[in-house]
Design a protein around this motif. Structure first.
Motif, PDB file in Angstrom:
ATOM      1  N   GLY A 232       0.817  -1.213   0.000  1.00 43.81           N
ATOM      2  CA  GLY A 232       0.000   0.000   0.000  1.00 43.81           C
ATOM      3  C   GLY A 232       0.846   1.256   0.000  1.00 43.81           C
ATOM      4  N   TYR A 233       0.243   2.369  -0.459  1.00 44.07           N
ATOM      5  CA  TYR A 233       0.968   3.639  -0.581  1.00 44.07           C
ATOM      6  C   TYR A 233       1.514   4.138   0.755  1.00 44.07           C
ATOM      7  CZ  TYR A 233      -3.087   5.802   1.532  1.00 44.07           C
ATOM      8  OH  TYR A 233      -4.070   6.130   2.420  1.00 44.07           O
ATOM      9  N   ASP A 234       0.894   3.665   1.855  1.00 44.15           N
ATOM     10  CA  ASP A 234       1.305   4.154   3.182  1.00 44.15           C
ATOM     11  C   ASP A 234       2.100   3.107   3.956  1.00 44.15           C
ATOM     12  OD1 ASP A 234      -0.757   2.385   3.396  1.00 44.15           O
ATOM     13  OD2 ASP A 234      -1.986   3.617   4.731  1.00 44.15           O
ATOM     14  N   GLN A 235       2.577   2.067   3.253  1.00 49.92           N
ATOM     15  CA  GLN A 235       3.286   0.974   3.946  1.00 49.92           C
ATOM     16  C   GLN A 235       4.784   0.938   3.644  1.00 49.92           C
ATOM     17  OE1 GLN A 235       0.735  -2.157   2.410  1.00 49.92           O
ATOM     18  NE2 GLN A 235      -0.215  -2.455   4.414  1.00 49.92           N
ATOM     19  N   GLY A 236       5.291   1.922   2.905  1.00 53.80           N
ATOM     20  CA  GLY A 236       6.705   1.903   2.515  1.00 53.80           C
ATOM     21  C   GLY A 236       7.647   1.817   3.710  1.00 53.80           C
ATOM     22  N   ASP A 237       7.453   2.680   4.705  1.00 51.58           N
ATOM     23  CA  ASP A 237       8.337   2.685   5.881  1.00 51.58           C
ATOM     24  C   ASP A 237       8.287   1.329   6.587  1.00 51.58           C
ATOM     25  OD1 ASP A 237       8.972   5.299   5.386  1.00 51.58           O
ATOM     26  OD2 ASP A 237       7.621   6.139   6.918  1.00 51.58           O
ATOM     27  N   ALA A 238       7.065   0.824   6.773  1.00 53.48           N
ATOM     28  CA  ALA A 238       6.897  -0.439   7.502  1.00 53.48           C
ATOM     29  C   ALA A 238       7.540  -1.599   6.746  1.00 53.48           C
ATOM     30  CB  ALA A 238       5.413  -0.713   7.728  1.00 53.48           C
ATOM     31  N   VAL A 239       7.397  -1.624   5.424  1.00 52.34           N
ATOM     32  CA  VAL A 239       7.948  -2.749   4.650  1.00 52.34           C
ATOM     33  C   VAL A 239       9.478  -2.669   4.608  1.00 52.34           C
ATOM     34  CG1 VAL A 239       7.991  -3.879   2.385  1.00 52.34           C
ATOM     35  CG2 VAL A 239       5.823  -3.063   3.331  1.00 52.34           C
ATOM     36  N   ARG A 240      10.017  -1.459   4.485  1.00 47.28           N
ATOM     37  CA  ARG A 240      11.489  -1.349   4.540  1.00 47.28           C
ATOM     38  C   ARG A 240      12.007  -1.843   5.896  1.00 47.28           C
ATOM     39  NH1 ARG A 240      10.281   3.293   1.872  1.00 47.28           N
ATOM     40  NH2 ARG A 240      10.612   4.640   3.691  1.00 47.28           N
ATOM     41  N   ALA A 241      11.270  -1.520   6.963  1.00 51.35           N
ATOM     42  CA  ALA A 241      11.677  -1.986   8.304  1.00 51.35           C
ATOM     43  C   ALA A 241      11.629  -3.513   8.373  1.00 51.35           C
ATOM     44  CB  ALA A 241      10.780  -1.363   9.372  1.00 51.35           C
ATOM     45  N   LEU A 242      10.587  -4.124   7.777  1.00 52.67           N
ATOM     46  CA  LEU A 242      10.491  -5.596   7.767  1.00 52.67           C
ATOM     47  C   LEU A 242      11.680  -6.207   7.014  1.00 52.67           C
ATOM     48  CD1 LEU A 242       6.718  -6.283   6.840  1.00 52.67           C
ATOM     49  CD2 LEU A 242       7.833  -6.635   9.056  1.00 52.67           C
ATOM     50  N   PHE A 243      12.036  -5.601   5.894  1.00 54.95           N
ATOM     51  CA  PHE A 243      13.143  -6.120   5.079  1.00 54.95           C
ATOM     52  C   PHE A 243      14.464  -5.997   5.846  1.00 54.95           C
ATOM     53  CE2 PHE A 243      11.800  -6.267   0.327  1.00 54.95           C
ATOM     54  CZ  PHE A 243      10.557  -6.779   0.652  1.00 54.95           C
ATOM     55  N   HIS A 244      14.676  -4.839   6.499  1.00 61.56           N
ATOM     56  CA  HIS A 244      15.906  -4.650   7.286  1.00 61.56           C
ATOM     57  C   HIS A 244      15.952  -5.643   8.441  1.00 61.56           C
ATOM     58  CE1 HIS A 244      16.324  -0.422   5.504  1.00 61.56           C
ATOM     59  NE2 HIS A 244      17.389  -1.097   5.122  1.00 61.56           N
ATOM     60  N   ALA A 245      14.792  -5.881   9.066  1.00 60.57           N
ATOM     61  CA  ALA A 245      14.736  -6.758  10.237  1.00 60.57           C
ATOM     62  C   ALA A 245      15.171  -8.184   9.911  1.00 60.57           C
ATOM     63  CB  ALA A 245      13.334  -6.755  10.829  1.00 60.57           C
TER      64      ALA A 245
END
Ligand code: GLN
Length: 270
Positions: A232-245
């Motif tokens: 979603g358009y508002d999930q970029g920060d959250a998904v980058r955090a998941l990938f880094h995690a």
């Protein structure tokens, strides 16, 4: 009723009336425009009326026509699958641009109609493409699309990584998973109301499928392999955090044509 009368009969956008009339008559666009006085048969008239009424009550035009264009090809669609969207073409573009066309093992998790997997198999003929979906009804559509478009895709039924051979590892994992939060009003609007709810929402915060896909990625990626997901358009920060995690590197979010966060990429370190 003549063609011209039929086109004026229902308060639909003219293009949609034309598409539905083409579906019912088998006429080309040129014939529809060139013979406005041609009489429809009673059967055609009734079939057109039925489709027009369904469209007026909100059913997506793609389901009424049974097809939708994606990346320049026509895909069969039914209410068992999400209707392919232009935003998802960015995921295809990113995959082709980053991975290169040389031989690669690729999997599409939650393939739905097969639009992504089939497109990748045809655009990158040296890739070996697998596709997974939990829904048998969706897989039946995906298999038909692969067969019609002559795309060599191997299909697996099950949840995310579960049905894949235990030792299978990939140069590229792509997914357009359900990412709408259960409470999002978007689920009650427009075409989405008629699409499979399971393809749209995780019945949670919208991130649980993305979380599961990211968590499983490191052990399924070859060194240097890519994970690419739509969100979603508002999930970029959250998904980058998941990938880094989960330890992915080169994490980056790409915008869609509206300039909104839409696709996030990450890479297993070499
Ligand atoms: N992009 C779709 C929509 O907003 C949702 C697709 C998905 O959940 N994977 O309608």
């Amino acid at each position: 009723m003549t063609i011209d009368e039929a086109l004026r009969r229902y308060p639909l956008p003219r293009l949609e009336s034309r598409l539905l009339l083409m579906q019912v008559t088998g006429f080309t666009p040129a014939k529809l425009v060139g013979y406005p006085e041609l009489e429809l048969s009673p059967v055609q008239e009734a079939a057109f009326a039925a489709l027009a009424e369904r469209r007026l009550s909100g059913e997506p035009i793609a389901y009424l026509l049974g097809e939708r264009e994606f990346y320049g090809r026509l895909f069969l669609v039914s209410p068992a699958v999400l209707i392919p969207r232009p935003e998802t073409e960015h995921l295809v573009e990113a995959a082709l641009a980053r991975v290169g066309r040389s031989p690669a093992q690729v999997v599409d998790l939650g393939c739905g109609s097969g639009a992504i997997a089939v497109t990748l198999a045809l655009e990158a003929p040296h890739w070996q493409v697998s596709a997974v979906d939990v829904s048998d009804a969706a897989l039946a559509i995906a298999r038909q699309n692969a067969a019609r478009l002559m795309a060599p895709v191997t299909f697996f039924q099950g949840s995310w990584y579960a049905p894949l051979p235990p030792a299978a590892v990939f140069d590229l994992i792509v997914s357009n998973p359900p990412y709408i939060a259960a409470a999002d009003r978007h689920l009650e609007q427009g075409d989405v109301r008629f699409e499979p709810r399971r393809a749209l929402t995780d019945e949670d915060d919208g991130l649980s499928c993305l979380r599961e896909i990211a968590a499983g990625a490191p052990e399924r990626l070859l060194p240097g392999g890519w994970l690419m997901v739509e969100h979603g358009y508002d999930q970029g920060d959250a998904v980058r955090a998941l990938f880094h995690a989960v330890g992915l590197a080169e994490v980056e979010t790409l915008p869609d044509l509206a300039g909104l966060d839409r696709v996030t990429l990450g890479r297993r370190a070499t």
